[in-house]
Design an enzyme around this catalytic site. Structure first.
Site, mmCIF file in Angstrom:
data_model
loop_
_atom_site.group_PDB
_atom_site.id
_atom_site.type_symbol
_atom_site.label_atom_id
_atom_site.label_comp_id
_atom_site.label_asym_id
_atom_site.label_seq_id
_atom_site.Cartn_x
_atom_site.Cartn_y
_atom_site.Cartn_z
ATOM 1 N N LYS A 100 14.877 87.747 15.149
ATOM 2 C CA LYS A 100 15.532 88.723 16.026
ATOM 3 C C LYS A 100 15.368 90.171 15.546
ATOM 4 O O LYS A 100 15.321 91.092 16.340
ATOM 5 C CB LYS A 100 17.019 88.401 16.188
ATOM 6 C CG LYS A 100 17.258 87.216 17.112
ATOM 7 C CD LYS A 100 18.722 87.110 17.497
ATOM 8 C CE LYS A 100 18.948 85.981 18.491
ATOM 9 N NZ LYS A 100 18.874 84.648 17.857
ATOM 10 N N GLU A 122 25.799 92.380 23.810
ATOM 11 C CA GLU A 122 26.746 91.294 23.673
ATOM 12 C C GLU A 122 26.224 90.363 22.582
ATOM 13 O O GLU A 122 25.054 90.401 22.213
ATOM 14 C CB GLU A 122 26.866 90.505 24.983
ATOM 15 C CG GLU A 122 25.725 89.528 25.252
ATOM 16 C CD GLU A 122 24.390 90.204 25.522
ATOM 17 O OE1 GLU A 122 24.398 91.376 25.968
ATOM 18 O OE2 GLU A 122 23.351 89.577 25.271
ATOM 19 N N SER A 389 11.755 79.900 13.391
ATOM 20 C CA SER A 389 12.345 81.169 13.830
ATOM 21 C C SER A 389 13.426 81.715 12.908
ATOM 22 O O SER A 389 13.665 82.916 12.877
ATOM 23 C CB SER A 389 12.896 81.016 15.246
ATOM 24 O OG SER A 389 13.805 79.933 15.321
#
Ligand SMILES: *Cc1c(COP(=O)(O)O)cnc(C)c1O
Length: 427
Positions: A100, A122, A389
């Site tokens: 991310k 959010e 990931s």
């Protein structure tokens, strides 16, 4: 669209001018936000041609995130599985422990160039909130993270991380008091002041230009991995596998291989407690076309178009929608979408930990689970590249409590891994 970030890879030139990937994508917004999105699109398309921006981005990728992340040949796991060779793209080794950070740094750099003072978003489990708060601290911007108050209680360590990093965690105490209402609250806040703030989406979802922008910022994963695996094996991989929540880590690695027609691509969705139960989030496998959060895609929805409650053991995967490019790649048959259950993910979580000393995130464990299943059917000269990931530190307490080790060591001989694999093979 081609730009300097993606020109290294021969992408399919999508989305089109309106942000469409075939029938999917686009922007379904109140007029006031539409003009804001147009502005962001324009600024993004200019900025990615700007050598100063690209230099700053790649410098931070190298010296701050720690890129390139390695590709690692998981030899012991491959041998134990007894089929194809499994390679891992180690996004778990990035600063903050997941992929991310790749798009968060891109988004916050863009925000800064646009003269914004504050980034907002959010978060559900807090992973996106932490990555964004990290990038905001790095680049000196304010950061507001909207979070349901139920999630705030559940995810205390990530709430602390965000606060330590200087972000304001804004509790959302209406509706479900979880992710869905946090999205609505953050959108409202954005509408209230789209001039000094900018919304930073956490995956390849939302209205145009976000699915394109986030994909482009994540494409570094595929660009690196494509080179690295060729250096290691002398050729392209036979298959590439990634888990799919919103779909950003998958688009990041797939984008470099889309034109390599001989490379099979697999997206793995969370089958939760089973595809025949309501407790899953397998959007492409079980969904239908609809509109959510400003874009058209496959969705899990009820008859009136309301998003269904979704579930996965991996909180990063439980979203009722999926990035529009995935719906498109599914429709043209370029990517195959499969699924793995909670239990299969946990088996892969323990399996990779025991065989390689790598504790994967539960999200990534879905991709590993599918790679193990595939590898069993394939010959030793076949190579599977898995996008790992993120790392699993955040998941260890939950797994130990709910899936006690003893269940996975039937012989209880201290090295129950052979039995564990035999158990997978039986299925
Ligand atoms: C958030 C998250 C995901 C899911 O998001 P995508 O946009 O589908 O990549 C997957 N893995 C990890 C480790 C995550 O934190």
């Amino acid at each position: 669209m081609q730009n300097a970030i993606t020109k290294e890879i021969n992408t399919t030139n999508l989305p089109d001018q309106d942000g469409r990937f075939g029938e999917y994508g686009g922007a379904y917004l109140p007029p006031q936000l539409q003009s804001v999105m147009d502005e962001i699109t324009q600024a993004y398309l200019e900025i990615v041609q700007d050598p100063a921006f690209l230099t700053e981005l790649s410098t931070l990728q190298k010296h701050y995130v720690g890129r390139p992340s390695p590709v690692y040949h998981a030899k012991r796991l491959s041998e134990a599985v007894g089929g194809a060779q499994i390679y891992l793209k180690r996004e778990d080794l990035n600063h903050t422990g997941a992929h991310k950070i790749n798009h968060c740094i891109g988004e916050v750099l863009l925000a800064k160039k646009l003269g914004k003072k504050k980034v907002i978003a959010e978060t559900g489990a807090g992973q996106h909130g932490v990555a964004l708060a990290t990038a905001a601290a790095l680049l000196g911007l304010e950061c507001d993270i909207y979070m349901g108050d139920i999630d705030i209680k559940k995810e205390a360590p990530n709430v602390s991380r965000m606060k330590i990093l200087g972000a304001t965690v804004v509790p959302v105490s209406r509706g479900t008091r979880t992710l869905k209402d946090a999205v609505d609250a953050a959108f409202e806040a954005y509408l209230g002041d789209p001039v000094t703030q900018i919304y930073c989406i956490g995956s390849v979802v939302g209205p145009h230009p976000f699915p394109m922008m986030v994909r482009d910022f994540q494409s570094v994963v595929g660009i690196e991995a494509r080179k690295q695996i060729q250096e290691m094996t002398g050729r392209l991989p036979d298959s590439v596998v990634a888990c799919v929540g919103g779909g950003s880590n998958a688009m990041g690695i797939f984008s470099a291989f889309l034109e390599d027609k001989q490379v099979k691509l697999y997206g793995v969705e969370p089958a939760g407690k089973g595809l025949d139960t309501p407790d899953h989030a397998a959007t492409i496998t079980k969904g239908s076309v609809g509109i959510l959060h400003g874009f058209k895609s496959l969705l899990l929805q009820d008859n009136s178009g309301e998003p269904l409650p979704v579930y996965s053991i991996a909180s990063g995967l439980d979203y009722p929608g999926v990035g529009p490019q995935h719906s498109y790649l599914h429709s043209i048959g370029r990517v195959h979408y499969e699924s793995a259950t909670d239990r299969e993910a946990v088996e892969a979580f323990y399996g990779l930990s025991r065989m390689e000393g790598i504790i994967p995130a539960l999200e990534s464990s879905h991709a590993v689970a599918h790679a193990i299943k595939m590898a069993q059917q394939l010959g030793k000269d076949t190579n599977i590249l898995v996008n790992l990931s993120g790392r699993g530190d955040k998941d260890i307490d939950y797994v130990m409590e709910n899936y006690p080790l003893v269940e996975y060591e039937p012989q209880n001989n201290g090295n129950g891994f052979k039995e564990f694999l035999a158990h997978i093979k039986q299925k």
